[in-house]
Design an enzyme around this catalytic site. Sequence first.
Site, mmCIF file in Angstrom:
data_model
loop_
_atom_site.group_PDB
_atom_site.id
_atom_site.type_symbol
_atom_site.label_atom_id
_atom_site.label_comp_id
_atom_site.label_asym_id
_atom_site.label_seq_id
_atom_site.Cartn_x
_atom_site.Cartn_y
_atom_site.Cartn_z
ATOM 1 N N THR A 69 0.816 -1.216 0.000
ATOM 2 C CA THR A 69 0.000 0.000 0.000
ATOM 3 C C THR A 69 0.844 1.258 0.000
ATOM 4 O OG1 THR A 69 -1.766 -1.158 1.177
ATOM 5 C CG2 THR A 69 -1.803 1.243 1.266
ATOM 6 N N THR A 73 1.242 -4.502 4.255
ATOM 7 C CA THR A 73 0.978 -4.853 5.654
ATOM 8 C C THR A 73 0.329 -6.222 5.818
ATOM 9 O OG1 THR A 73 -1.173 -3.726 5.605
ATOM 10 C CG2 THR A 73 0.734 -2.435 6.328
ATOM 11 N N ASP A 74 -0.299 -6.754 4.757
ATOM 12 C CA ASP A 74 -1.047 -8.001 4.906
ATOM 13 C C ASP A 74 -0.172 -9.150 5.402
ATOM 14 O OD1 ASP A 74 -3.285 -6.700 4.078
ATOM 15 O OD2 ASP A 74 -3.600 -7.871 2.257
ATOM 16 N N SER A 101 1.458 -7.475 -0.807
ATOM 17 C CA SER A 101 2.060 -8.551 -0.020
ATOM 18 C C SER A 101 1.167 -9.786 0.049
ATOM 19 C CB SER A 101 2.414 -8.068 1.387
ATOM 20 O OG SER A 101 1.265 -7.767 2.146
#
Length: 346
Positions: free
Chosen positions: A15, A91-92, A59
């Site tokens: 992101t 961030t995932d 990710s």
Amino acid sequence: MTTSRRIVLVGTGGTIASRSVEGAVVARVPAAELLAGADLAGLSSEVTVAALDHGTSPSFALSLDQVAEVALLVLDELGRGADGVVVTHGTDSMEETVLLLDLLHTGDQPVVVTGAQRPFDDPDPDGPRNLGDAVRVAASEEARGHGALLVFDGAAWPAVGVRKVHTSDLHAFEAPAGPRLRLDGVGLTVAAVPGTRGSLPAAAEAVRRSGLAPVDVVATVPGSDGAALAALLDRGTRGIVLQGLGIGNTAPGDTEQVRRAVAAGVPVLLTSRVAHGAVRAVYGGGGGVDLLAAGAVLAGDQTTWQARVLLAAALAVAPDDPTALVRGWLETRTNPSHPSTHEEHA
């Protein structure tokens, strides 16, 4: 006197590197552009940062092999003399990548992973501050010896145990042990002394030689009949992380398949779907006592997703007997969770 530092920024997407395109957020911003927009107020002129691109992927699309590529690239940059490395990342699955970095990295140089909850072209993005904080941490003396850190929303979290706790809030990450460093936008303060590192002996060499072993994840639910585990065993899985209920319990059908797996030489790590607290052998009837007797490894308070990375790395190091390596690692790094009246209720 300020010591000069050479920091390498490795961009991987996420992101933080995304723009809005035709109704979707798409990662496409290169590392140099991220660096140009970073909030680096107060950074010493003795710190230089070189930007390096290694893809622009979300990710959630990264494979374990791709995560390993990123980790080995970081080690290569440290081997070439970088004083610290920052990785921008989605961030995932950030918690998986930062743990792998911690498992492989044995030096004192800071390795920092960061990202954002809002895209690069958002009117009020969080990426510039997070990246600026990450660079400050990577260039700091205070971060040396901490291993890999995840920097987000004004805090530097230890790799072991860190997990994403909110889908969209800017305070997206937490860890049971608390942050190692806190940042105020310019300076940083030490919140905790360096703890036990997550380094896994010989892991870097093993992953470079043979890659990460594939590990499957199964979540037990009330009434599980073991069919999912049986299918993985029939397919020839190398390792399994079983996400149990409560303090570490599974339906009897799953417990029976754990016995089958261990007998066939397939390691099984047991985690919990509960956000806080360690799994422990308390209950029979298919619970943790029976799972432990069947040969499952209780993964303490490790998340399911970090346990997967740990087992994948352990299989790379010791493909014939990874469980001894995993148990030794867990014994020195699991945060104890003392039993309470509430914990004992199934």
